[in-house]
Design an enzyme around this catalytic site. Structure first.
Site, PDB file in Angstrom:
ATOM      1  N   CYS A 297       7.473   4.054   5.892  1.00  0.00           N
ATOM      2  CA  CYS A 297       6.616   3.854   4.720  1.00  0.00           C
ATOM      3  C   CYS A 297       7.413   3.402   3.503  1.00  0.00           C
ATOM      4  O   CYS A 297       6.866   2.805   2.582  1.00  0.00           O
ATOM      5  CB  CYS A 297       5.828   5.120   4.405  1.00  0.00           C
ATOM      6  SG  CYS A 297       6.844   6.508   3.858  1.00  0.00           S
TER       7      CYS A 297
ATOM      8  N   CYS B  41      -3.727   3.456   9.267  1.00  0.00           N
ATOM      9  CA  CYS B  41      -2.492   2.916   9.851  1.00  0.00           C
ATOM     10  C   CYS B  41      -1.925   3.799  10.965  1.00  0.00           C
ATOM     11  O   CYS B  41      -0.741   3.686  11.304  1.00  0.00           O
ATOM     12  CB  CYS B  41      -1.438   2.745   8.763  1.00  0.00           C
ATOM     13  SG  CYS B  41      -1.956   1.656   7.403  1.00  0.00           S
TER      14      CYS B  41
ATOM     15  N   CYS C 242       0.836  -1.203   0.000  1.00  0.00           N
ATOM     16  CA  CYS C 242       0.000   0.000   0.000  1.00  0.00           C
ATOM     17  C   CYS C 242       0.871   1.254   0.000  1.00  0.00           C
ATOM     18  O   CYS C 242       0.621   2.199  -0.752  1.00  0.00           O
ATOM     19  CB  CYS C 242      -0.925  -0.013   1.214  1.00  0.00           C
ATOM     20  SG  CYS C 242      -2.158   1.313   1.198  1.00  0.00           S
TER      21      CYS C 242
END
Length: 226
Positions: free
Chosen positions: A220, A197, A112
């Site tokens: 990330c 998240c 993602c």
């Protein structure tokens, strides 16, 4: 183009407190900023705006942000007089093909992040030679060794002007400069990413404990641990 050896050496020899100004002045037109417009973003953006408010500021709109973050981006940009805030997003076709129901984060958060942050940013990275970030050593154990000047394999540089700033200094400067706060800070969010998240941080927890809570994931992907 990558920094020359003399440019890199000069930047690395510049005192930490002057590295930001030196980069913005001596490398004007070759510098950009990555900002999440998160809990502590106002400090770096204010530092930049005082020197050169025309520096491009890139915000990654993942399409999963809290509404408060999008509002804060607009408010802070206006208050600081930032002249070139650029919002970049994942391609609509890629979202449809790889995450049609917005559920990818639930079972593959790395994929993602790659789709919504890493890949869109990679399209603009080659346009600049120095990227400014607001990362700090105090934010997490994975950032404890973060240098101010961080050379990249391709010859470019990530510059982390606030690497040595701790929570007390950040708080003091936020107050002294009367900078607006991200609305979620008052609700316990000390590090703010995408809504699915991110959770508030409890007493005694790492400042980034609310990011990907319960997982081994800590970044990330646009920044690697130093």
């Amino acid at each position: 183009m990558p920094l020359s050896q003399s440019e890199l050496r000069h930047l690395m020899e510049t005192p930490e407190s002057h590295a930001l100004e030196e980069a913005l002045v001596s490398l004007k037109g070759r510098v950009a900023v990555i900002s999440s417009f998160g809990a502590e973003s106002a400090i770096l953006l204010d530092e930049i705006a005082r020197i050169d408010p025309s520096v491009p500021v890139f915000f990654l709109d993942t399409r999963r942000h809290f509404p408060e973050t999008l509002s804060y981006r607009d408010e802070l940009s206006d208050v600081l007089g930032l002249q070139d805030v650029r919002t970049i997003s994942p391609a609509a076709r890629e979202l449809e093909n790889r995450d049609p129901q917005d559920q990818l984060a639930a079972f593959d958060p790395d994929a993602c992040c790659a789709l919504r942050k890493v890949e869109p940013l990679e399209l603009v990275l080659p346009e600049f030679d120095v990227w400014l970030t607001g990362r700090k050593r105090s934010q997490a154990s994975t950032r404890a060794a973060l240098p101010v000047v961080e050379p990249q394999p391709d010859g470019t540089v990530k510059l982390n002007p606030l690497a040595g700033w701790g929570p007390e200094k950040i708080e003091a400067e936020m107050r002294r400069r009367h900078l607006p706060r991200h609305p979620l800070v008052s609700k316990g969010y000390t590090s703010i990413g995408c809504a699915p998240c991110t959770r508030p941080v409890g007493d005694g927890e790492d400042g980034r404990a609310g990011r990907w809570a319960g997982l081994t994931k800590t970044e990330c992907g646009i920044h690697r641990p130093a």
